[in-house]
Design a protein around this motif. Sequence first.
Motif, PDB file in Angstrom:
ATOM      1  N   THR A   9      -3.653   2.830   5.895  1.00  0.00           N
ATOM      2  CA  THR A   9      -4.971   2.871   6.566  1.00  0.00           C
ATOM      3  C   THR A   9      -4.900   3.223   7.916  1.00  0.00           C
ATOM      4  O   THR A   9      -5.668   4.389   8.134  1.00  0.00           O
ATOM      5  CB  THR A   9      -5.584   1.588   6.491  1.00  0.00           C
ATOM      6  OG1 THR A   9      -5.630   1.006   4.905  1.00  0.00           O
ATOM      7  CG2 THR A   9      -7.145   1.754   6.704  1.00  0.00           C
ATOM      8  N   VAL A  40      -8.018  -6.716   4.411  1.00  0.00           N
ATOM      9  CA  VAL A  40      -8.183  -6.743   3.063  1.00  0.00           C
ATOM     10  C   VAL A  40      -7.834  -7.924   2.460  1.00  0.00           C
ATOM     11  O   VAL A  40      -7.424  -9.029   2.835  1.00  0.00           O
ATOM     12  CB  VAL A  40      -6.836  -5.687   2.726  1.00  0.00           C
ATOM     13  CG1 VAL A  40      -7.311  -4.091   2.980  1.00  0.00           C
ATOM     14  CG2 VAL A  40      -5.718  -6.026   3.106  1.00  0.00           C
ATOM     15  N   HIS A  49      -8.845   5.286  16.829  1.00  0.00           N
ATOM     16  CA  HIS A  49      -9.934   4.740  16.080  1.00  0.00           C
ATOM     17  C   HIS A  49     -10.550   3.620  16.631  1.00  0.00           C
ATOM     18  O   HIS A  49      -9.794   2.751  16.640  1.00  0.00           O
ATOM     19  CB  HIS A  49      -9.548   4.561  14.737  1.00  0.00           C
ATOM     20  CG  HIS A  49     -10.705   4.334  13.646  1.00  0.00           C
ATOM     21  ND1 HIS A  49     -11.270   5.392  13.170  1.00  0.00           N
ATOM     22  CD2 HIS A  49     -10.997   3.086  13.207  1.00  0.00           C
ATOM     23  CE1 HIS A  49     -12.166   4.929  12.181  1.00  0.00           C
ATOM     24  NE2 HIS A  49     -11.953   3.471  12.324  1.00  0.00           N
ATOM     25  N   ARG A  57      -3.985   7.133   7.896  1.00  0.00           N
ATOM     26  CA  ARG A  57      -5.109   7.732   7.771  1.00  0.00           C
ATOM     27  C   ARG A  57      -6.114   8.135   8.795  1.00  0.00           C
ATOM     28  O   ARG A  57      -6.523   9.144   8.919  1.00  0.00           O
ATOM     29  CB  ARG A  57      -5.772   7.205   6.503  1.00  0.00           C
ATOM     30  CG  ARG A  57      -6.948   7.759   6.030  1.00  0.00           C
ATOM     31  CD  ARG A  57      -7.444   7.552   4.567  1.00  0.00           C
ATOM     32  NE  ARG A  57      -7.756   6.144   4.626  1.00  0.00           N
ATOM     33  CZ  ARG A  57      -8.765   5.553   4.905  1.00  0.00           C
ATOM     34  NH1 ARG A  57      -9.784   6.296   5.220  1.00  0.00           N
ATOM     35  NH2 ARG A  57      -8.969   4.261   4.846  1.00  0.00           N
ATOM     36  N   TYR A  58      -6.405   6.944   9.583  1.00  0.00           N
ATOM     37  CA  TYR A  58      -7.195   6.861  10.688  1.00  0.00           C
ATOM     38  C   TYR A  58      -6.621   8.058  11.624  1.00  0.00           C
ATOM     39  O   TYR A  58      -7.542   8.680  12.342  1.00  0.00           O
ATOM     40  CB  TYR A  58      -7.648   5.644  11.316  1.00  0.00           C
ATOM     41  CG  TYR A  58      -8.387   4.675  10.461  1.00  0.00           C
ATOM     42  CD1 TYR A  58      -9.111   4.998   9.635  1.00  0.00           C
ATOM     43  CD2 TYR A  58      -8.123   3.261  10.665  1.00  0.00           C
ATOM     44  CE1 TYR A  58     -10.022   4.142   8.938  1.00  0.00           C
ATOM     45  CE2 TYR A  58      -8.948   2.379  10.061  1.00  0.00           C
ATOM     46  CZ  TYR A  58      -9.809   3.083   9.154  1.00  0.00           C
ATOM     47  OH  TYR A  58     -10.682   2.011   8.457  1.00  0.00           O
ATOM     48  N   ILE A  68      -0.432  -1.561   3.022  1.00  0.00           N
ATOM     49  CA  ILE A  68      -1.602  -1.262   3.478  1.00  0.00           C
ATOM     50  C   ILE A  68      -2.038  -0.890   4.302  1.00  0.00           C
ATOM     51  O   ILE A  68      -2.945   0.251   4.775  1.00  0.00           O
ATOM     52  CB  ILE A  68      -2.476  -2.233   2.190  1.00  0.00           C
ATOM     53  CG1 ILE A  68      -2.067  -2.442   0.843  1.00  0.00           C
ATOM     54  CG2 ILE A  68      -4.034  -1.776   2.421  1.00  0.00           C
ATOM     55  CD1 ILE A  68      -2.924  -3.434   0.206  1.00  0.00           C
ATOM     56  N   TYR A  69      -1.906  -1.726   5.533  1.00  0.00           N
ATOM     57  CA  TYR A  69      -2.513  -1.553   6.949  1.00  0.00           C
ATOM     58  C   TYR A  69      -1.704  -0.049   7.589  1.00  0.00           C
ATOM     59  O   TYR A  69      -2.671   0.463   8.142  1.00  0.00           O
ATOM     60  CB  TYR A  69      -2.083  -2.792   7.684  1.00  0.00           C
ATOM     61  CG  TYR A  69      -3.200  -3.875   7.363  1.00  0.00           C
ATOM     62  CD1 TYR A  69      -4.500  -3.826   6.848  1.00  0.00           C
ATOM     63  CD2 TYR A  69      -2.617  -5.416   7.576  1.00  0.00           C
ATOM     64  CE1 TYR A  69      -5.076  -4.953   6.614  1.00  0.00           C
ATOM     65  CE2 TYR A  69      -3.426  -6.194   7.375  1.00  0.00           C
ATOM     66  CZ  TYR A  69      -4.647  -6.160   6.728  1.00  0.00           C
ATOM     67  OH  TYR A  69      -5.497  -7.131   6.654  1.00  0.00           O
ATOM     68  N   VAL A 128      -8.470  -1.792  11.787  1.00  0.00           N
ATOM     69  CA  VAL A 128      -8.409  -1.786  10.479  1.00  0.00           C
ATOM     70  C   VAL A 128      -9.163  -3.269   9.697  1.00  0.00           C
ATOM     71  O   VAL A 128      -8.719  -4.072  10.205  1.00  0.00           O
ATOM     72  CB  VAL A 128      -6.979  -1.523   9.916  1.00  0.00           C
ATOM     73  CG1 VAL A 128      -6.741  -1.689   8.417  1.00  0.00           C
ATOM     74  CG2 VAL A 128      -6.417  -0.464  10.401  1.00  0.00           C
ATOM     75  N   ASP A 129     -10.071  -2.818   8.791  1.00  0.00           N
ATOM     76  CA  ASP A 129     -10.676  -4.061   8.107  1.00  0.00           C
ATOM     77  C   ASP A 129      -9.535  -4.981   7.411  1.00  0.00           C
ATOM     78  O   ASP A 129      -8.579  -4.381   6.860  1.00  0.00           O
ATOM     79  CB  ASP A 129     -11.532  -3.577   7.151  1.00  0.00           C
ATOM     80  CG  ASP A 129     -12.736  -2.795   7.962  1.00  0.00           C
ATOM     81  OD1 ASP A 129     -13.024  -3.068   8.880  1.00  0.00           O
ATOM     82  OD2 ASP A 129     -13.549  -2.075   7.121  1.00  0.00           O
TER      83      ASP A 129
END
Length: 224
Positions: free
Chosen positions: A207, A140, A133, A210-211, A203-204, A137-138
């Motif tokens: 995420t 949060v 990706h 998922r990517y 969380i990271y 990762v944004d």
Amino acid sequence: MSDLQTTNEAPEVGTPDNPSDKILTLANLITVSRIVLTFVFLWLFTTHGNRYVAIAVYVVAACTDWLDGQVARATKTVSWFGKMLDPIVDRALLFTGVLGLYLIGELPLWIVVLIIGRDVYLALGGLIVSHFHPRPVDVVFIGKVTTALLMSGFSLMLLGVPQIGGLGLVNVDWLPVLNAQSGAMGIIFVYLGCICSVITACIYTATGARYVREALKERESGEN
């Protein structure tokens, strides 16, 4: 026609959008000086010298983080070397503060392992995700809270004030101030930052996973 050509021209070399390959620049010298000041701080802080002299050195080192970027942009000497080195030195500065507190016995070892281990884990995870990706990762909101809590807590601990008595909430040696041992109030912020740090890492991780799954599915559908 000339306006169209101007629009399509590449950004000037040495600007943030087109870094140069130069290494010997004033901005990079300032960045390297931050490394030197970091080790000077660690030596002063752990040899039981003047604590506030050590903190002053640490503050000067932290300020160079802002200065080198300003100089690089003002002199149009933004470089790939500086962009690569700057975040490494920033983490070294944070880790040195954490290590210094541990070496003088004011920070439990598990916090050092957690803070440094989390950063290494996320850095390695980021490298893996970048292969699947292109966009990182944004950040949060709880990640920003984590940074604020840790920086506030470590700053207060480095200063050593204010000191508070042990709260007596637990009976374990590895939770100073929460047990009967007195210490700097900043460690309360550090504890909260550690909790948020673990949540942020989870969380990271979710995420990033998922990517990777989405990228693999797209590859499979493309092959079919």
